[in-house]
Design a protein around this motif. Structure first.
Motif, PDB file in Angstrom:
ATOM      1  N   LEU A  59       3.856  -1.141   3.824  1.00 22.93           N
ATOM      2  CA  LEU A  59       3.405   0.228   3.581  1.00 22.93           C
ATOM      3  C   LEU A  59       4.591   1.063   3.127  1.00 22.93           C
ATOM      4  O   LEU A  59       5.633   1.082   3.788  1.00 22.93           O
ATOM      5  CB  LEU A  59       2.800   0.844   4.846  1.00 22.93           C
ATOM      6  N   LEU A  73       7.520  -1.129   6.975  1.00 20.23           N
ATOM      7  CA  LEU A  73       6.982   0.221   7.008  1.00 20.23           C
ATOM      8  C   LEU A  73       8.109   1.163   6.586  1.00 20.23           C
ATOM      9  O   LEU A  73       9.102   1.315   7.301  1.00 20.23           O
ATOM     10  CB  LEU A  73       6.479   0.550   8.419  1.00 20.23           C
ATOM     11  N   VAL A 119       0.861  -1.187   0.000  1.00 18.65           N
ATOM     12  CA  VAL A 119       0.000   0.000   0.000  1.00 18.65           C
ATOM     13  C   VAL A 119       0.894   1.232   0.000  1.00 18.65           C
ATOM     14  O   VAL A 119       1.755   1.384   0.872  1.00 18.65           O
ATOM     15  CB  VAL A 119      -0.947   0.011   1.215  1.00 18.65           C
ATOM     16  N   LEU A 128      -7.712  -0.608   5.992  1.00 14.78           N
ATOM     17  CA  LEU A 128      -6.792  -1.730   5.811  1.00 14.78           C
ATOM     18  C   LEU A 128      -7.403  -3.034   6.310  1.00 14.78           C
ATOM     19  O   LEU A 128      -7.193  -4.096   5.710  1.00 14.78           O
ATOM     20  CB  LEU A 128      -5.468  -1.450   6.534  1.00 14.78           C
ATOM     21  N   ALA A 176       0.432   6.706   8.560  1.00 11.56           N
ATOM     22  CA  ALA A 176       0.678   5.278   8.759  1.00 11.56           C
ATOM     23  C   ALA A 176       1.008   4.966  10.220  1.00 11.56           C
ATOM     24  O   ALA A 176       0.521   3.963  10.773  1.00 11.56           O
ATOM     25  CB  ALA A 176       1.811   4.812   7.854  1.00 11.56           C
ATOM     26  N   THR A 214       5.424   4.935   2.362  1.00 15.90           N
ATOM     27  CA  THR A 214       4.799   6.222   2.648  1.00 15.90           C
ATOM     28  C   THR A 214       5.713   7.383   2.290  1.00 15.90           C
ATOM     29  O   THR A 214       6.937   7.269   2.381  1.00 15.90           O
ATOM     30  CB  THR A 214       4.431   6.324   4.144  1.00 15.90           C
TER      31      THR A 214
END
Length: 282
Positions: free
Chosen positions: A108, A139, A35, A92, A118, A110
């Motif tokens: 994720l 992340l 994502v 999510l 996030a 970002t």
């Protein structure tokens, strides 16, 4: 009436979070979901770049190289970061419940404000016991102002100066059309307690509640500098120009999560930090 409603998209079109609908829209879906979360005043279509070879979509490139299926968040960056974080956490959960394959991993990626959203989503998921957090493996933060951005701090200073004089006070009101999302960037707010009950335009010290990185997840910080990479030998020194300027909007220390208060230092592992040279925020 023109406000953006948060959605997950693919190729610029919103996804219906239903298993049959996702299977039809994403026939090549894998068990690895990526994502991508955009930053302030941007959108889901801006994870692309034009080069000599034509248009390049970074999500599609990562999907090809590492077997991910890319999904793009589109959200209203004018809302408080924590409001977006709560909505993102719920979205999510819907995505993973409706995914047409068994989910092996969620990652994720970002940019800028998206990193704060996030982090807020992870906190919201942990507080609400949402299962997707247990599937989150990576992340990645690109230029995220974990401890704020100087431009909004200057904006707050302008508010104070203009508001202190009856002649200039009307101009202060004009400056205060800034959105809640923008004022959250002054110190890098990620929790509701960071802003609730406070005048977001008033000059005030940083009273954020410390929020460490989510445990058990590989977190990466990518920062950028318009100049040369500063010394990284750990010796104390006065901040250099390239450190203060950072990528033009976010200082290096903020993007790397570094803070003088140990409780607020995000403590990214050394091998999970990287600085891009001669690179701007976008």
């Amino acid at each position: 009436p023109l406000a953006i409603h948060m959605s997950l998209r693919h190729e610029g079109q919103s996804l219906l979070l239903d298993r049959a609908a996702l299977a039809q829209r994403l026939p090549d879906a894998t068990g690895k979901i990526l994502v991508l979360v955009h930053g302030l005043c941007m959108n889901d279509l801006q994870w692309r770049a034009e080069d000599a070879a034509g248009s390049q979509d970074y999500g599609r490139q990562l999907a090809h190289e590492f077997g991910y299926t890319p999904v793009y968040l589109h959200y209203n960056t004018g809302l408080h970061t924590s409001v977006n974080g709560g909505q993102f956490a719920a979205l999510l959960e819907q995505l993973l419940q409706a995914w047409p394959q068994e989910v092996q991993a969620l990652s994720l990626l970002t940019h800028s404000m998206g990193g704060l959203v996030a982090r807020s989503a992870c906190h919201s998921a942990a507080a609400g016991g949402l299962p997707w957090l247990g599937r989150l493996k990576h992340l990645v933060f690109l230029g995220t102002p974990h401890h704020g951005a100087p431009l909004e701090k200057v904006g707050n200073w302008v508010d104070t100066v203009l508001g202190s004089n009856p002649v200039t006070r009307p101009f202060a009101r004009i400056a205060q059309i800034r959105s809640a999302g923008i004022t959250d960037l002054r110190y890098g707010h990620v929790l509701p307690a960071d802003w609730q009950g406070a005048d977001r335009f008033a000059a005030a010290p940083d009273t954020r509640e410390p929020l460490p990185l989510p445990p058990g997840i590989a977190c990466f910080a990518v920062a950028a500098t318009l100049g040369a990479v500063p010394a990284t030998d750990g010796t104390a020194h006065a901040p250099r120009l390239e450190e203060v300027l950072g990528d033009g909007l976010v200082p290096l220390s903020s993007a790397l999560g570094q803070h003088a208060d140990p409780a607020r230092d995000l403590a990214f592992l050394p091998d999970r930090q990287w600085i891009a040279v001669e690179t701007g925020h976008i």
